[in-house]
Enzyme design. Structure first.
Site, PDB file in Angstrom:
ATOM      1  N   HIS A  72       0.867  -1.180   0.000  1.00 45.18           N
ATOM      2  CA  HIS A  72       0.000   0.000   0.000  1.00 45.18           C
ATOM      3  C   HIS A  72       0.902   1.228   0.000  1.00 45.18           C
ATOM      4  O   HIS A  72       1.757   1.366   0.866  1.00 45.18           O
ATOM      5  CB  HIS A  72      -0.921   0.013   1.228  1.00 45.18           C
ATOM      6  CG  HIS A  72      -1.854   1.172   1.200  1.00 45.18           C
ATOM      7  ND1 HIS A  72      -3.103   1.107   0.651  1.00 45.18           N
ATOM      8  CD2 HIS A  72      -1.692   2.457   1.619  1.00 45.18           C
ATOM      9  CE1 HIS A  72      -3.682   2.290   0.728  1.00 45.18           C
ATOM     10  NE2 HIS A  72      -2.845   3.125   1.319  1.00 45.18           N
ATOM     11  N   CYS A  73       0.718   2.089  -0.982  1.00 47.24           N
ATOM     12  CA  CYS A  73       1.605   3.250  -1.116  1.00 47.24           C
ATOM     13  C   CYS A  73       0.852   4.508  -0.688  1.00 47.24           C
ATOM     14  O   CYS A  73      -0.102   4.905  -1.356  1.00 47.24           O
ATOM     15  CB  CYS A  73       2.055   3.368  -2.572  1.00 47.24           C
ATOM     16  SG  CYS A  73       2.955   4.881  -2.904  1.00 47.24           S
ATOM     17  N   PRO A  74       1.259   5.145   0.421  1.00 41.93           N
ATOM     18  CA  PRO A  74       0.541   6.354   0.846  1.00 41.93           C
ATOM     19  C   PRO A  74       0.673   7.491  -0.157  1.00 41.93           C
ATOM     20  O   PRO A  74      -0.182   8.365  -0.212  1.00 41.93           O
ATOM     21  CB  PRO A  74       1.204   6.710   2.180  1.00 41.93           C
ATOM     22  CG  PRO A  74       2.513   6.018   2.175  1.00 41.93           C
ATOM     23  CD  PRO A  74       2.371   4.815   1.310  1.00 41.93           C
TER      24      PRO A  74
END
Ligand SMILES: [Zn+2]
Ligand SMILES: [Zn+2]
Length: 451
Positions: free
Chosen positions: A120-122
């Protein structure tokens, strides 16, 4: 594209706003300084140089936006395999109320099962997975190229700018083209720092991504394969594990970079090596989960844990000097909390707090922060399970039984034991803690260390 536009709200988050802000600050500052250092209207070289920079900047923005809008590809809720018999070889997601397709994982941030989830890439406020892997990788590549060019432009322009007076006094008027104001000098220094930071940070990320694409192995799958090898190292009777998706680097590249820019297939069925099938990896995951359940130990909090990364004042220097080297969450605990611990370090434990039924029923009582993460070992003591825990047929059933004990009674008993203890280690035997049903004494701090 039109169907993806509903994801536009994803940009209203600190990650995309910061990332787009950084891209724009670097681009605008570099273009402004370049217009003085190597003006595009003065020579063909300058024109080509500026066009190249604009191309990198545009492609960076385009791929970034597409990576966010396209998303990783979410597995439909309540998904089931076509053949009902296959469910035995799949894990079930209680949140999405469906089975997890091969290579899919549940993302806690997106709150959905994601096809071929990598991470998951913020910064894109979404997962990187099956559908946007190519966009994300192109974004990294163009951002690095553009930022590298920007740092060269800004570096040379800065040099010319600070030597302007020298050029003017030594008759080199043609070099005295860069003129600074207070704003431009601050912006140049700031943008140069950002550009160098982007090259270094994204360079590292691109290296990891390319390694993962060439092996056709996401970062989650790397971890599963590592655990699979470790399991066989500890248990020689197990058959060798063959990672089923590594088709050779050319085929692996084609899996991600196809002409459509979206990865091949449907994100659910995958081409596999001979001798493997669609469920080779999921069977290994199920076996690993079963082993994890078997080594899970139950702890009870006896001293509050703040949930801070460096709890210097509450836990002291020794705990802070040996933190787990990971950015995984730290959990906040209060005396009486029950934690299912699965990883053990000298001064830290990793586990999941068992959320009491009353907290689940009552949203007002819901405690803030994550329920799964690291906490200082000295905050909790290991609970020794009653006899039926060891001898019951089903470990799931016995876990539920332990959780359903009257919490307050259990807590009061343990706090009393801790008050009688020295150095935080209860001087009682397992029998006292466990209603006199167990056989061997155990002390706090004897968790099995995992690598
Ligand atoms: Zn799910
Ligand atoms: Zn996610």
């Amino acid at each position: 594209m039109a169907s993806s536009l509903h994801g536009i709200w994803r940009f209203l988050h600190w990650g995309p706003l910061t990332a787009l802000g950084i891209i724009k600050v670097i681009t605008i500052t570099a273009l402004y300084m370049n217009s003085m250092w190597w003006p595009p209207n003065a020579s063909l070289g300058g024109f080509i140089h500026q066009c190249l920079f604009l191309l990198f900047s545009t492609l960076t923005t385009y791929n970034y936006i597409m990576a966010t809008l396209t998303g990783p590809g979410l597995l439909p809720k309540k998904w089931k395999p076509k053949n009902p018999k296959d469910v035995d070889q799949l894990q079930y997601c209680t949140i999405c109320e469906g089975y997890k397709a091969p290579r899919s994982h549940h993302c806690r941030k997106c709150n959905r099962c994601v096809k071929k989830m990598d991470h998951h890439c913020p910064w894109i406020n979404h997962c990187v997975g099956w559908a946007n892997h190519a966009y994300f990788t192109y974004f990294l590549a163009f951002a690095i190229l553009g930022s590298f060019q920007a740092s060269i432009i800004l570096g040379f322009a800065f040099y010319r700018g600070v030597h302007r007076y020298w050029y003017l006094t030594h008759g080199q008027m043609h070099l005295a083209t860069v003129q600074f104001t207070m704003t431009t000098i601050i912006m140049t220094i700031f943008a140069t720092g950002l550009a160098i930071g982007v090259v270094l940070a994204l360079g590292m990320l691109l290296y990891i991504q390319l390694k993962s694409i060439l092996k056709n192995q996401t970062s989650i799958e790397m971890w599963i394969v590592e655990k699979a090898d470790y399991r066989r190292y500890c248990n020689l009777d197990e058959d060798d594990f063959v990672y089923p998706y590594d088709l050779g680097w050319r085929q692996n590249l084609l899996q991600v970079f196809s002409k459509r820019l979206v990865s091949k297939g449907d994100g659910i069925t995958w081409p596999v090596l001979e001798g493997c099938d669609q469920y080779t990896l999921t069977r290994e995951q199920i076996a690993q989960k079963a082993e994890k359940r078997a080594r899970t130990k139950t702890f009870r909090c006896v001293h509050p844990a703040t949930g801070r990364y460096l709890p210097l004042f509450s836990q002291g220097l020794r705990v802070c000097l040996s933190p787990p080297c990971t950015d995984e969450a730290r959990i906040r605990l209060e005396p009486g909390d029950v934690i299912k611990v699965t990883r053990f370090r000298e001064h830290w434990l990793f586990g999941e707090r068992v959320v009491p039924a009353i907290e689940l029923r009552n949203p007002e009582l819901k405690r803030k922060g994550p329920t799964r993460g690291w906490f200082p070992r000295r905050c909790a003591i290991e609970l020794i399970q009653p006899k039926h825990y060891f001898y019951s047929n089903s470990s799931e059933q016995s876990e539920n039984e332990v959780e359903s004990l009257d919490d307050r009674q259990y807590n009061a008993r343990n706090v009393k034991i801790m008050n009688n203890a020295t150095n935080g280690v209860p001087n009682t035997s397992k029998e006292t803690l466990a209603n006199g049903n167990s056989k061997q004494p155990t002390q706090n701090g004897q968790g099995k260390k995992k690598k």
